[in-house]
Motif scaffolding. Structure first.
Motif, PDB file in Angstrom:
ATOM      1  N   GLY A 242      43.740  47.678  40.190  1.00 36.61           N
ATOM      2  CA  GLY A 242      44.523  48.268  39.104  1.00 36.61           C
ATOM      3  C   GLY A 242      45.237  49.531  39.560  1.00 36.61           C
ATOM      4  N   LYS A 270      42.669  49.487  27.424  1.00 42.36           N
ATOM      5  CA  LYS A 270      42.276  49.498  28.848  1.00 42.36           C
ATOM      6  C   LYS A 270      40.884  50.124  29.054  1.00 42.36           C
ATOM      7  CE  LYS A 270      46.295  48.052  30.516  1.00 42.36           C
ATOM      8  NZ  LYS A 270      47.504  48.851  30.416  1.00 42.36           N
ATOM      9  N   ASP A 470      40.262  48.925  34.481  1.00 41.83           N
ATOM     10  CA  ASP A 470      41.672  48.530  34.611  1.00 41.83           C
ATOM     11  C   ASP A 470      42.478  49.630  35.284  1.00 41.83           C
ATOM     12  OD1 ASP A 470      41.297  46.085  33.104  1.00 41.83           O
ATOM     13  OD2 ASP A 470      41.038  47.394  31.360  1.00 41.83           O
TER      14      ASP A 470
END
Ligand code: FAD
Ligand code: NDP
Length: 656
Positions: A242, A270, A470
């Motif tokens: 990510g 997220k 993330d």
């Protein structure tokens, strides 16, 4: 505590027993964190092996089109003063030179900075929640001269940046700056009696860099203390799939929002990780907590978090009580400093009255005028350290009690308690950070002093457990300014060669720090630097910078007056710098309480705590220390020196 430890007197008092237990707890916690690799556990972003990490160090804020459209600085150009750094320090240097009438010509001053504009720290750092931690009325430079009233007690990042531009504009410095320019090397040309300065000017993505050589009669280094972001060498970190960035170069493309507007909608839905819990993370966490679906805060060592008390400035109070007379800002700086150097006079008014003014034990690292030199005998040192701990306990207990009273989950509250004395890390202040851990989406991942084990493409691993993420935000700080024994060259990332090609780094490595008042060194004429070692420090860095700028401008003004009209060559004699270094060495005993500290950048990640058997190494360490009587007393030394008018210990010659 002597009574508590030697066991040969009457039963130890309850207070001493408590101190003994606490100091045991402190040393156990510190020992958990001491690592053999010390500074080697980190890599500077700029020098990372992977391009992904190196690119994180680039300036996200520079307006390349506008900067490329400006009249270029000519290769080979000569300036009277080249100031390295255009943060508050560089600006103060420029202003004090201008005020002293030393730089009247339009080309006399050139400020050079790797950043795309003025502001230094406040240029680079734009993360959500950023504020100065010292009250703006004392921290923001030149408030009296600019007439500016900060909007609140602790100014946010954009206001601090704007203030740098305000100063540049008031003193007409905008066209006297070269931005995006990395200084690499500077060497003294004894024939021309000038400094040659080599730098590379970036022109934006895809544009070739311009290599430049400039010349200057004086080089002034105001290159900051926390400018090189670094990250821990965590196995697998580069494989994280990510987005990932360092707080010193916040990526609003990922998070949404802007430095002026912390609406971080990009983080909605997220799982976000923040690695690190220093002064930066304290400010960032509450902002991210509002938007992330889940926020995981990875902690190695908790910060001590005191109350903040942010509030808007009341313009009536400003006029009548704060900015109410000439010299008010210096007086306020001194007033704040007196609390931190344990030097409060009977009946004195606490002008700043915030969390800082509640920690007299911070004098452990700033010094105090109330006590003499601490003799380096084991007994005297032990007494001194015990006194400081005694002074600190009420405060640090109160900070731990505050943690307990705010954080509802007992286990989390325990983990958020700081088990080290106040002086070991930069104290932090927030009325939102601890509270964030009461939110259901915020999770503390405490690593019990060990740090994160490794990273995978999916997240971070702690104690064998993977935390899927993330987005990963690295709030892991900066290269310590004490690197290279505090050599001004190492911390600036440049080579400096003085008379006869002598390297400043070699000088520091061979003999340790050697300066007069922390601002200049023999063999390096017309070179001055912002005081770091061999001077006094204040918690308010701008106070330290201003005192340095003022002192340097005085020295240059007196020397230039003598050398008229050809200009001066100023050099401190080796006898004078030895004399000053010896004085500094005598002050070393005061700082002994740092030896029990948990590691961090202040102790070069624990490297400064290693005892050497080599007396030469110990002497070098002692020389790179500071004045132990605090800033006010140090200022008096400088003022007396200047009043004398003779520039004792400094040789001034006229340029040929
Ligand atoms: P900086 O502001 O760091 O500026 C130095 C400049 O020199 C940088 O822009 C850098 O790019 C440039 N430079 C360095 N080397 C080179 C080179 N080789 N070539 C070209 N350019 C170079 N202190 C406080 O007292 N109170 C606070 O509230 C506070 N908050 C802080 C918050 C953060 C996030 C950080 C990182 C630090 C903070 N500090 C604070 C410390 C802070 O750095 C100082 O207060 C102050 O802003 C330093 O000013 P300076 O001009 O000395 O250095
Ligand atoms: P710090 O160096 O203070 O913090 C870095 C953090 O990263 C620490 O919590 C450190 O833990 C953690 N860390 C490092 N390696 C690992 C690892 N392998 N695993 C887990 N955690 C790790 O940097 P900051 O940017 O927070 O602050 C630097 C300085 O800048 C401050 O001390 C202050 O002087 C200034 N500042 C001031 C601010 C203000 O309020 N105006 C705001 C921000 C910064 P550990 O402690 O165990 O090393």
């Amino acid at each position: 505590s002597t009574e508590a430890t030697n066991g040969n007197s009457a039963a130890p008092s309850e207070e001493n027993l408590k101190l003994f237990e606490l100091s045991h707890k402190y040393s156990t916690e510190a020992a958990k964190r001491l690592r053999a690799d010390g500074l080697g556990q980190f890599v500077r972003l700029k020098e990372a092996g992977s391009e992904r990490f190196r690119s994180l160090a680039e300036d996200p804020w520079a307006d390349h089109a506008a900067l490329n459209a400006k009249e270029p600085v000519k290769d080979g150009a000569k300036h009277k003063f080249l100031i390295l750094g255009a943060g508050y320090g560089g600006l103060l240097f420029a202003v004090r030179l201008l005020e002293a009438g030393l730089a009247s010509g339009s080309d006399d001053i050139l400020l050079v900075d790797a950043a795309g504009g003025f502001g230094g720290t406040w240029w680079w750092n734009r993360y959500p929640g950023l504020h100065c931690d010292i009250e703006s009325y004392t921290y923001m430079p030149l408030l009296e001269e600019t007439g500016y009233m900060p909007k609140s007690k602790y100014a946010p990042g954009p206001e601090l940046l704007e203030h740098a531009e305000r100063i540049a504009s008031q003193w007409k410095l905008q066209d006297r700056a070269l931005f995006r320019a990395n200084v690499k090397r500077t060497s003294w040309d004894d024939g021309a009696q000038l400094w040659n300065v080599e730098l590379a000017e970036g022109r934006g993505p895809g544009e070739p860099r311009r290599e430049l050589k400039l010349r200057a009669q004086y080089v002034l280094i105001a290159s900051g203390i926390l400018t090189n972001p670094h990250i821990p060498k965590i196995l697998g970190l580069e494989t994280f799939a990510g987005p990932l960035f360092h707080t010193a170069r916040w990526d609003y493309k990922v998070t949404g929002g802007s430095p002026e507007d912390a609406t971080l909608t990009g983080l909605e839905g997220k799982r976000v990780g923040i690695l690190g819990t220093g002064a930066t993370a304290i400010q960032v966490v509450p902002k991210v907590a509002k938007y992330a679906k889940e926020l995981f805060v990875f902690q190695r060592t908790p910060s001590a978090v005191s109350w903040r008390g942010q509030r808007p400035t009341d313009s009536e109070e400003w006029k009548s009580k704060i900015a109410n007379k000439k010299g008010w800002q210096r007086e306020r700086m001194l007033n704040l400093d007196s609390y931190l150097t344990d030097a409060v006079e009977e009946g004195q008014e606490d002008l700043v009255a915030d969390g800082w003014t509640e920690m007299p034990a911070f004098s452990a690292v700033l010094g105090s005028p109330r006590y003499g030199i601490v003799e380096p005998t084991p007994e005297k040192i032990a007494q001194h350290v015990a006194r400081l701990h005694k002074l600190d306990v009420p405060h640090s207990e109160q900070v731990r009690a505050r943690t307990e009273s705010i954080v509802k989950d007992r286990e989390t509250a325990e983990k958020l308690k700081a088990w080290y004395p106040t002086w070991c890390k930069r104290p932090t202040f927030s009325d939102e950070y601890l509270q964030a851990f009461n939110l259901p989406n915020v999770h503390l991942v405490d690593t019990d002093g060990k740090g994160v084990d490794s990273a995978t493409s999916a997240g971070l691993v702690v104690a064998g457990k993977e935390y899927p993420l993330d987005v990963l935000i690295l709030s892991t700080g900066y290269v310590t300014p004490a690197i290279g024994g505090g050599s001004p060259a190492v911390r600036t990332g440049i080579s400096i060669y003085g008379r006869g090609g002598q390297s400043l780094d070699d000088k520091w490595q061979n003999q340790g720090a050697a300066t007069l008042h922390g601002v200049c060194t023999n063999g390096f004429p017309n070179l001055f630097f912002a005081p770091l070692s061999q001077s006094a420090q204040a918690a308010n860095n701008v106070f330290t910078l201003d005192i340095g700028a003022e002192h340097i401008a005085h020295i240059i003004a007196q020397a230039e007056a003598r050398a008229e009209p050809s200009g001066a060559v100023i050099e401190v004699s080796s006898e004078a710098e030895e004399g000053w270094s010896l004085q500094i060495m005598q002050h070393a005993g005061w700082f002994a309480s740092v030896m029990g500290c948990t590691p961090g950048y202040i102790t070069s990640e624990g490297e400064a705590l290693r005892q050497s058997q080599d007396p030469m190494e110990m002497a070098k360490k002692a020389r790179s220390g500071n004045w132990s009587k605090g800033m006010a007393a140090f200022l008096k030394v400088l003022q007396d020196y200047r009043a004398d008018g003779s520039l004792r210990g400094i040789e001034v010659t006229s340029r040929a």
